[in-house]
Design an enzyme around this catalytic site. Structure first.
Site, short mmCIF file in Angstrom:
data_model
loop_
_atom_site.label_atom_id
_atom_site.label_comp_id
_atom_site.label_asym_id
_atom_site.label_seq_id
_atom_site.Cartn_x
_atom_site.Cartn_y
_atom_site.Cartn_z
N TRP A 103 0.82 -1.21 0.00
CA TRP A 103 0.00 0.00 0.00
C TRP A 103 0.86 1.26 0.00
O TRP A 103 0.52 2.24 -0.68
CB TRP A 103 -0.99 -0.01 1.16
N ASP A 173 -1.58 6.67 6.26
CA ASP A 173 -2.67 5.85 5.77
C ASP A 173 -2.94 4.81 6.85
O ASP A 173 -2.13 3.92 7.07
CB ASP A 173 -2.26 5.19 4.45
N LYS A 197 -12.49 -1.47 6.71
CA LYS A 197 -11.76 -2.44 7.52
C LYS A 197 -12.11 -2.30 9.00
O LYS A 197 -12.58 -3.23 9.61
CB LYS A 197 -10.26 -2.30 7.29
#
Ligand SMILES: *Cc1c(COP(=O)(O)O)cnc(C)c1O
Length: 362
Positions: A103, A173, A197
């Site tokens: 990511w 993030d 999530k």
């Protein structure tokens, strides 16, 4: 509710049963309005109260530090990969990225399209099976920000501590571990997370930022891509994903009921220990993918001796009611995502299954 799956999905992921049931109870008629929350105007007082409640609950969980604002945006964390540099990586500046995994690499790729970047630390040489050392970063004076990924969802690593970046805003993030533990929000200029999530359903991205970072977007940016548009309009410039935001508010209520972030952390620690101990006690039948000191409490990645055995593990686990244990297609192996809403009973069931599988195939 015995027909609920043992849900280890990486995202969208398990939601607290209590939240789903509460939402179900008011699904058709929200608080006597004769409408679902989905059916009403986002300009009305009923929706606006929910919207504002969600934002203030979020800040409250972080102790209400002054000078921070919450935005509810769309386009997922992936859109933030671009929106962040579009707004903050201005002419003459450079942006630092901690390259810790899949990511982080995606975030960097987008920033490169916008402006000048540098890799402040990387664990690529270790195939991202550990986290890079971020304790002594040297940041140039014209650094717009330092970006890091607090939890690498695919590899299964998670930062325990965050670097001190001085006057350079630290931006994270936190899509896969926001609200899994307490942390000092004032260390950060901005954190962002796709909701699906740890915060709620997909469809909304939460941004929490210092107000001054949201104030002046570059003039040439289109309206919807500007942080200042959303900040000035309380995330109501256009139609927000109202149902998702309502669900986030319900998940935040649930987190409060779990003893807020301290209570959640204790539960997460306990859950992660149970699973990692089962892996470590298997005599090498199960092998954790990442270095123990970099292990994530949210995404537990592990392998078996062969890909065939891993395939068999997934197949047999599905028969027993387990969902989502296949590793991400880019890295293979196995992964159990054990976000806030995954109950310990699911992990105990997984550990029992793992023991039985080893007995049958070890
Ligand atoms: C899932 C995830 C993303 C992508 O989120 P989208 O909302 O699908 O764009 C980004 N970063 C991390 C760390 C993630 O886990």
């Amino acid at each position: 509710m015995s027909n609920r799956a043992y849900n280890f999905n990486a995202g969208p992921a398990a939601l607290p049963l209590e939240v789903l049931e509460r939402a179900q109870a008011e699904f058709v008629d929200f608080h006597g309005t004769g409408m679902s929350i989905m059916e009403m105007s986002h300009r009305g007082a009923v929706y606006e109260a929910v919207h504002n409640e969600a934002a203030s609950r979020l800040l409250n969980l972080f102790g209400n530090p002054s000078g921070y604002q919450v935005l509810f945006l769309q386009g997922g964390a992936s859109t933030q990969f671009a929106m962040l540099p579009m707004n903050l990586l201005t002419e003459g500046k450079t942006a630092g990225y901690v390259k810790s995994g899949s990511w982080a690499t995606k975030a960097l790729k987008e920033a490169k399209l916008i402006g000048e970047t540098f890799v402040a630390a990387s664990s690529e040489e270790d195939k991202y099976m550990s986290l890079p050392d971020v304790s002594n970063l040297r940041l140039p004076e014209n650094a717009a920000y330092l970006h890091l990924t607090s939890n690498e969802t695919i590899e299964g690593t998670q930062f325990r501590e965050f670097p001190d970046t001085g006057s350079v805003p630290l931006i994270a993030d936190m899509s896969s571990d926001i609200l899994c533990r307490p942390f000092d929000l004032t260390q950060f200029g901005m954190v962002y997370a796709g909701a699906q999530k740890n915060l709620g359903p997909s469809g909304v991205t939460v941004v929490i930022a210092r107000e001054e970072l949201l104030r002046e977007s570059p003039k040439h940016l289109p309206t919807m891509f500007r942080y200042d548009t959303h900040a000035e309009n309380n995330s109501l410039y256009n139609t927000p994903p109202s149902f998702s935001i309502y669900m986030v508010n319900e998940v935040l209520k649930w987190i409060e009921e779990q003893g807020a972030l301290e209570g959640i952390e204790k539960k997460n620690q306990d859950k992660a220990n149970l699973l990692y101990q089962a892996i470590d006690a298997s005599g090498g039948f199960y092998r954790g993918c990442v270095h123990p000191e970099s292990r994530s409490t949210m995404n537990v990645t592990f392998r078996l001796a062969s890909e065939e055995l891993e395939k068999l593990f997934v197949k047999e686990s599905e028969k027993e009611g387990f969902v989502g244990l296949k590793g991400h297609r880019s890295v293979g192996g196995l992964r159990a995502s054990i976000y806030n809403a995954v109950p310990k009973s699911s992990i105990q069931a997984l550990v029992d299954f793992m023991g039985q599988f080893q007995k049958n195939h070890g």
